[in-house]
Design a protein around this motif. Structure first.
Motif, PDB file in Angstrom:
ATOM      1  N   PRO A 250       0.833  -1.199   0.000  1.00  0.00           N
ATOM      2  CA  PRO A 250       0.000   0.000   0.000  1.00  0.00           C
ATOM      3  C   PRO A 250       0.874   1.258   0.000  1.00  0.00           C
ATOM      4  O   PRO A 250       2.034   1.213   0.411  1.00  0.00           O
ATOM      5  CB  PRO A 250      -0.813  -0.124   1.296  1.00  0.00           C
ATOM      6  N   ASP A 251       0.317   2.353  -0.467  1.00  0.00           N
ATOM      7  CA  ASP A 251       1.077   3.607  -0.593  1.00  0.00           C
ATOM      8  C   ASP A 251       0.415   4.709   0.232  1.00  0.00           C
ATOM      9  O   ASP A 251       0.260   5.840  -0.221  1.00  0.00           O
ATOM     10  CB  ASP A 251       1.143   3.997  -2.074  1.00  0.00           C
ATOM     11  N   LYS A 252       0.013   4.376   1.444  1.00  0.00           N
ATOM     12  CA  LYS A 252      -0.790   5.282   2.263  1.00  0.00           C
ATOM     13  C   LYS A 252      -0.040   6.540   2.697  1.00  0.00           C
ATOM     14  O   LYS A 252      -0.652   7.590   2.902  1.00  0.00           O
ATOM     15  CB  LYS A 252      -1.324   4.529   3.491  1.00  0.00           C
ATOM     16  N   LEU A 253       1.261   6.442   2.868  1.00  0.00           N
ATOM     17  CA  LEU A 253       2.014   7.604   3.344  1.00  0.00           C
ATOM     18  C   LEU A 253       2.240   8.652   2.259  1.00  0.00           C
ATOM     19  O   LEU A 253       2.601   9.792   2.568  1.00  0.00           O
ATOM     20  CB  LEU A 253       3.368   7.162   3.906  1.00  0.00           C
ATOM     21  N   ASN A 254       2.037   8.279   0.999  1.00  0.00           N
ATOM     22  CA  ASN A 254       2.373   9.195  -0.088  1.00  0.00           C
ATOM     23  C   ASN A 254       1.533  10.473  -0.042  1.00  0.00           C
ATOM     24  O   ASN A 254       2.053  11.589  -0.129  1.00  0.00           O
ATOM     25  CB  ASN A 254       2.203   8.480  -1.428  1.00  0.00           C
ATOM     26  N   LYS A 255       0.210  10.332   0.097  1.00  0.00           N
ATOM     27  CA  LYS A 255      -0.662  11.501   0.150  1.00  0.00           C
ATOM     28  C   LYS A 255      -0.414  12.320   1.409  1.00  0.00           C
ATOM     29  O   LYS A 255      -0.395  13.557   1.373  1.00  0.00           O
ATOM     30  CB  LYS A 255      -2.125  11.074   0.091  1.00  0.00           C
ATOM     31  N   ALA A 256      -0.182  11.620   2.527  1.00  0.00           N
ATOM     32  CA  ALA A 256       0.111  12.324   3.771  1.00  0.00           C
ATOM     33  C   ALA A 256       1.425  13.082   3.656  1.00  0.00           C
ATOM     34  O   ALA A 256       1.555  14.219   4.131  1.00  0.00           O
ATOM     35  CB  ALA A 256       0.163  11.332   4.938  1.00  0.00           C
ATOM     36  N   GLY A 257       2.415  12.473   2.997  1.00  0.00           N
ATOM     37  CA  GLY A 257       3.695  13.144   2.804  1.00  0.00           C
ATOM     38  C   GLY A 257       3.563  14.377   1.937  1.00  0.00           C
ATOM     39  O   GLY A 257       4.197  15.411   2.192  1.00  0.00           O
TER      40      GLY A 257
END
Length: 317
Positions: A250-257
């Protein structure tokens, strides 16, 4: 008050492995111990998460040499090295009646340049994992001449130890603990020497949990995602296998970053490897692999793909 997950490896990991080792020694001399056990390598090796399977992805097989009506034990040590990171993992598992598998594992990630650039030189991320797997249908060996796969369901409870990175993860809306749920199917074509496994994992884990679970900053999707995994192994001879694995992340941190002003600096890539596994005896297996972990915190590693080597030793009874 938030729920606290207490791992049996958290305080005394070495003591627990020694205790499990003593148990293994007793099992090796117990009447229930298999004289021949499973066919070499058909029980898989140990994943970095502790469950039996490949190095990256669990299979539906139950670890150890024990067959139906028996109890077995396995332990592993693993090391992965990429351009910017070092990961050590160790753990143990118990297989019961070739039906149930219980596992524990500890991961220790040396963050290298990432920790230094975050003002935390020498930062190491330690994650404890407790897992359980249940075979619900099929038998990889007995059904090898049919299309019926062996099917299992599993759970992994993960907790990341407290470090100087806690405040950063909290600001991104990532939690230090989480649970993965998975179902997998393993099909052994014995006559052809071919094993194929497919796993579907429900997870929130960022980089397998080493960067926490989920994210909420900037409206990032914080729900579970279904991630596919695939393993293929070809038995060149009874004690030697080659193959590859793929594990979607999953790439969940990308948007938060991005919301934190990091652009795509926290983008995650899928994990892959090409491996060779050798069993010099029925109780020992060694695995060597070329790994590609995609990008891991590209904001601090110049966007490089993290490729390198993986070496693991497993001892099973």
């Amino acid at each position: 008050m938030p729920h606290t997950f207490h791992s049996p490896l958290r305080r005394h990991p070495v003591r627990h492995l020694l205790a499990l080792g003593a148990t293994a020694a007793l099992l090796a001399h117990a009447p229930a111990h298999a004289d021949t056990g499973k066919l070499l390598l058909t029980g898989g090796v140990s994943t970095i998460d502790g469950a039996a399977g490949g190095g990256l992805s669990p299979w539906a097989v139950i670890g150890s040499q024990a067959t139906e009506g028996q109890t077995g034990f396995s332990a592993h040590l693993s090391h992965a090295r990429t351009q910017d990171y070092r990961l050590n993992a160790f753990g143990a598992a118990v297989g019961i009646n070739d039906r149930v598998e219980l596992s524990v594992a500890r991961q220790d990630l040396d963050t290298g340049i990432t920790g230094t650039l975050l003002g935390l030189p020498g930062l190491k991320l330690k994650q404890d994992i407790v897992g359980a797997k249940f075979r619900v249908a099929g038998d990889a060996i007995l059904d090898s001449d049919t299309l019926m796969p062996q099917i299992a369901v599993g759970v992994m409870a993960k907790r990341l130890g407290s470090t100087g990175l806690d405040s950063t993860l909290s600001a991104l809306g990532a939690k230090r603990s989480g649970t993965d749920l998975y179902v997998n199917a393993t099909k052994l074509f014995l006559a052809q020497g071919l094993l194929v496994n497919g796993t579907l994992r429900a997870t929130k884990a960022n980089q397998g949990g080493l960067l926490g679970h989920g994210a909420t900053l900037g409206g990032a999707d914080n729900g579970y995602e279904l991630m596919p995994e695939l393993s293929v192994a070809w038995l060149l001879r009874k004690n030697l296998a080659v193959g590859f694995e793929y594990r979607a992340m999953p790439d969940k941190l990308n948007k938060a970053g991005a919301a934190a002003g990091l652009g795509d600096g926290l983008r995650a890539g899928d994990w892959k490897d090409i491996f060779i596994a050798w069993a010099p005896s029925k109780n020992v297996s060694l695995t060597l692999a070329y790994v590609d972990l995609g990008t891991v915190v590209p904001a601090t590693t110049k966007g490089k793909k993290q490729t390198g080597t993986y070496l693991s030793a497993q001892f099973a009874f």
